[in-house]
Design an enzyme around this catalytic site. Structure first.
Site, PDB file in Angstrom:
ATOM      1  N   ASP A  60      -2.581  60.862  47.296  1.00 18.23           N
ATOM      2  CA  ASP A  60      -3.413  59.671  47.090  1.00 18.23           C
ATOM      3  C   ASP A  60      -2.841  58.881  45.921  1.00 18.23           C
ATOM      4  O   ASP A  60      -2.109  57.905  46.106  1.00 18.23           O
ATOM      5  CB  ASP A  60      -4.864  60.117  46.841  1.00 18.23           C
ATOM      6  N   LYS A 109     -12.421  60.203  54.921  1.00 14.34           N
ATOM      7  CA  LYS A 109     -13.325  60.699  53.874  1.00 14.34           C
ATOM      8  C   LYS A 109     -14.144  59.545  53.332  1.00 14.34           C
ATOM      9  O   LYS A 109     -13.617  58.569  52.798  1.00 14.34           O
ATOM     10  CB  LYS A 109     -12.605  61.528  52.812  1.00 14.34           C
ATOM     11  N   HIS A 148     -12.544  55.879  51.769  1.00 10.84           N
ATOM     12  CA  HIS A 148     -13.380  54.965  50.974  1.00 10.84           C
ATOM     13  C   HIS A 148     -12.906  55.002  49.516  1.00 10.84           C
ATOM     14  O   HIS A 148     -11.906  55.660  49.207  1.00 10.84           O
ATOM     15  CB  HIS A 148     -14.840  55.430  51.056  1.00 10.84           C
ATOM     16  N   ARG A 149     -13.632  54.360  48.599  1.00 14.43           N
ATOM     17  CA  ARG A 149     -13.411  54.497  47.165  1.00 14.43           C
ATOM     18  C   ARG A 149     -14.716  54.980  46.527  1.00 14.43           C
ATOM     19  O   ARG A 149     -15.776  54.918  47.135  1.00 14.43           O
ATOM     20  CB  ARG A 149     -13.019  53.165  46.511  1.00 14.43           C
ATOM     21  N   GLU A 160      -5.584  67.671  48.033  1.00 16.44           N
ATOM     22  CA  GLU A 160      -5.137  66.310  47.687  1.00 16.44           C
ATOM     23  C   GLU A 160      -4.835  66.195  46.187  1.00 16.44           C
ATOM     24  O   GLU A 160      -5.568  66.748  45.362  1.00 16.44           O
ATOM     25  CB  GLU A 160      -6.262  65.331  48.078  1.00 16.44           C
ATOM     26  N   GLU A 198     -19.811  59.816  44.619  1.00 18.99           N
ATOM     27  CA  GLU A 198     -19.683  59.827  46.077  1.00 18.99           C
ATOM     28  C   GLU A 198     -20.796  60.623  46.743  1.00 18.99           C
ATOM     29  O   GLU A 198     -20.695  60.993  47.910  1.00 18.99           O
ATOM     30  CB  GLU A 198     -18.305  60.346  46.464  1.00 18.99           C
ATOM     31  N   SER A 204     -11.087  56.811  39.693  1.00 16.68           N
ATOM     32  CA  SER A 204      -9.877  57.560  39.320  1.00 16.68           C
ATOM     33  C   SER A 204      -8.692  56.891  40.004  1.00 16.68           C
ATOM     34  O   SER A 204      -8.059  57.455  40.903  1.00 16.68           O
ATOM     35  CB  SER A 204     -10.000  59.018  39.757  1.00 16.68           C
ATOM     36  N   HIS A 224     -15.779  61.788  38.646  1.00 12.34           N
ATOM     37  CA  HIS A 224     -16.831  61.347  39.577  1.00 12.34           C
ATOM     38  C   HIS A 224     -18.188  62.012  39.355  1.00 12.34           C
ATOM     39  O   HIS A 224     -19.190  61.580  39.918  1.00 12.34           O
ATOM     40  CB  HIS A 224     -16.419  61.629  41.029  1.00 12.34           C
ATOM     41  N   ASP A 255     -10.007  67.559  46.801  1.00 12.63           N
ATOM     42  CA  ASP A 255      -9.200  66.551  46.089  1.00 12.63           C
ATOM     43  C   ASP A 255      -9.354  66.887  44.618  1.00 12.63           C
ATOM     44  O   ASP A 255     -10.407  66.624  44.020  1.00 12.63           O
ATOM     45  CB  ASP A 255      -9.721  65.127  46.368  1.00 12.63           C
ATOM     46  N   GLU A 300     -13.369  66.388  44.133  1.00  9.93           N
ATOM     47  CA  GLU A 300     -14.112  66.419  45.400  1.00  9.93           C
ATOM     48  C   GLU A 300     -13.907  67.755  46.098  1.00  9.93           C
ATOM     49  O   GLU A 300     -12.772  68.155  46.348  1.00  9.93           O
ATOM     50  CB  GLU A 300     -13.603  65.315  46.351  1.00  9.93           C
ATOM     51  N   LYS A 304      -5.921  53.851  51.716  1.00 10.05           N
ATOM     52  CA  LYS A 304      -6.983  53.048  51.111  1.00 10.05           C
ATOM     53  C   LYS A 304      -6.498  51.601  51.079  1.00 10.05           C
ATOM     54  O   LYS A 304      -5.622  51.264  50.267  1.00 10.05           O
ATOM     55  CB  LYS A 304      -7.250  53.512  49.677  1.00 10.05           C
TER      56      LYS A 304
HETATM   57  P1  PGA Z   1     -11.461  56.825  43.570  1.00  9.43           P
HETATM   58  O1  PGA Z   1     -11.628  58.289  44.177  1.00  9.43           O
HETATM   59  O2  PGA Z   1     -11.991  55.882  44.559  1.00  9.43           O
HETATM   60  O3  PGA Z   1     -12.245  56.884  42.298  1.00  9.43           O
HETATM   61  O4  PGA Z   1      -9.986  56.655  43.338  1.00  9.43           O
HETATM   62  C1  PGA Z   1     -11.350  58.618  45.487  1.00  9.43           C
HETATM   63  C2  PGA Z   1     -10.180  59.515  45.597  1.00  9.43           C
HETATM   64  O5  PGA Z   1      -9.540  59.882  44.584  1.00  9.43           O
HETATM   65  O6  PGA Z   1      -9.797  59.879  46.702  1.00  9.43           O
HETATM   66 ZN    ZN Z   2      -8.009  61.125  45.695  1.00 11.24          ZN
END
Ligand code: PGA
Ligand code: ZN
Length: 425
Positions: A319, A395, A372-373, A292, A212, A42, A162, A249, A171, A344
């Site tokens: 984010d 996270k 992380h991703r 988030e 995740e 995402s 996800h 999130d 999340e 990130k």
């Molecule tokens: P992504 O998800 O790594 O798919 O962007 C993580 C997040 O949105 O925090």
């Molecule tokens: Zn995010």
């Protein structure tokens, strides 16, 4: 002084089976390090460019051979003879060779793979732990005084892009109280994670786990996930609001279309103001500590309203809004759009620029959440980075799936190392 002798790369797979870049760096003193970069599912549209081959005959166009060639033929050779300890010189050189604002010429995945592997090999050549070397870089920039193990935001349930279940939010986290030791918080979270799994399975709601490692259930509403959390925390004998807190999130980009948001908790689509009312209710009911990406990435007006209404109650984390980008972060500070920054490194593309973003965020009193991703490898650079910059939170997903657990286990190892140093000073 040791210097860089050779840098090279190859294509490997991430945790979703999608190619990514693994880099190698050898010094003239024989020291050697390897690193690999993650990728998002995402992703925010303002992130630095992740270079993909777009050759549909391989990996459905997602190959990273071009990014690896860029390392092998252009970026790597340009750094031969340089001192790996001069991280900002290395990164500056990479930025100027690429020459574009979003690293679209050679790819942020290629550039970050080098930036991180040089950081690793520099720590080895000085006989320092990676987190303590990163801390030196952070101290030099005035970001941190000492190191700190961050409080983990532990992913329990995955939805949105996800998870294969039916939830819209991406999340759902359990957050140990910030005064808990990392290992204690991790243990509590794992016990709650496993209890949630049993409760979902008893309801016949379990589908699978998401990218995740959180469960990806089918539930009636998104808020129902928190009902399962409340029930599960009670069964483990921990106390919600004392031992653990909840957070989310929502990754609003993924349920936003043409000016409206669609979530299964409401029978009709929601405007920004209606979504804000929904969040007020949700935050009040479940005492959410962090939320988030509450709104779409360019809905600045809604973010500002959300901040004005709820920043005293809940941390408002950006984010996709901020994408670890100094300009977007500065806009968020100036416009009072949020008070916590998701960090990130692959959204911006070098270690040095990531540190600069952390510095801006710290100076504005933002909380730092290192992340992380969804597409990860077993590389644990990000765990050391979070400790080195004294991140408030980290996270790294659920306490399941090797590539997530590797990072939590690395934080545990650092905790043990720091305790040993404290006792043997
Ligand atoms: P992504 O998800 O790594 O798919 O962007 C993580 C997040 O949105 O925090
Ligand atoms: Zn995010």
């Amino acid at each position: 002084m040791s210097t860089i002798k050779r840098i090279w790369a190859r294509e490997i797979l991430d945790s979703r089976g999608i190619p990514t870049v693994e880099s190698y760096c050898q010094l003239d003193d024989g020291r050697f390090a390897t690193s690999s970069v993650p990728a998002g599912t995402s992703t925010g549209s303002h992130e630095a460019l992740e270079l993909r081959d777009k050759d549909t005959k391989r990996y459905r166009g997602e190959g990273t051979l071009k990014a690896c060639e860029n390392i092998n033929n252009v970026l790597g050779p340009a750094l031969i003879g340089m001192d790996p300890i001069k991280q900002s010189n290395i990164d500056q050189k990479l930025i100027s060779i690429d020459g574009t604002e979003n690293k679209s010429k050679y790819g942020a995945n290629a550039i970050l793979a080098i930036s991180e592997v040089v950081c690793k090999v520099a720590s080895l050549s000085q006989g320092k732990s990676l987190y303590s070397w990163i801390n030196e870089l952070a101290v030099e920039k005035g970001i941190a005084i000492g190191v700190k193990i961050p409080t983990p935001l532990i992913n329990m349930i995955n939805g949105g892009s996800h998870g294969a279940g039916n939830l819209d939010f991406q999340e759902f986290w359990v957050i140990p109280a910030t005064n808990k030791k990392f290992s204690e918080g991790l243990q509590m979270s794992v016990e709650i994670y496993q209890t949630i799994g049993e409760n979902l399975s008893r309801r016949g709601a379990i589908h699978s786990v998401g990218h995740e490692g959180g469960y990806a259930p089918n539930l009636f509403t998104n808020a129902d996930a928190f009902e399962v959390f409340v029930e599960s925390v009670r069964q483990t004998n921990y106390s919600l609001g004392r031992d653990v807190f909840l957070g989310l999130d929502v990754a609003a980009n993924s349920f936003y279309k043409d000016g409206e948001y669609t979530i299964r908790d409401r029978s009709s689509t929601l405007s920004d103001d209606q979504l804000l009312d929904y969040y007020k209710e949700l935050i009040g009911t479940y005492k959410l500590a962090i939320l988030e990406d509450a709104f779409q990435e360019d809905a600045w007006g809604s973010w500002k309203k959300f901040y004005a209404a709820l920043s005293d109650t809940c941390l408002i984390a950006g984010d996709d809004l901020l994408v670890t980008n100094p300009k977007r972060l500065q806009k968020a500070i100036d416009e009072k759009a949020c008070n916590a920054a998701i960090i990130k490194p692959n959204q911006i593309g070098t270690v040095t620029e990531t540190l600069q973003v952390v510095k801006i965020a710290r100076e504005a009193n933002f909380k730092i959440i290192t992340s992380h991703r969804s597409g990860e490898t077993n590389d644990t650079f990000i765990a050391d980075f979070s400790v080195g910059i004294a991140s408030d939170y980290a996270k790294f997903g659920a306490p399941a799936r090797g590539e997530r657990v590797a990072k939590y286990n690395r934080l545990s190892a650092i905790e043990i190392e720091l305790e040993y140093f404290k006792k043997n000073k």
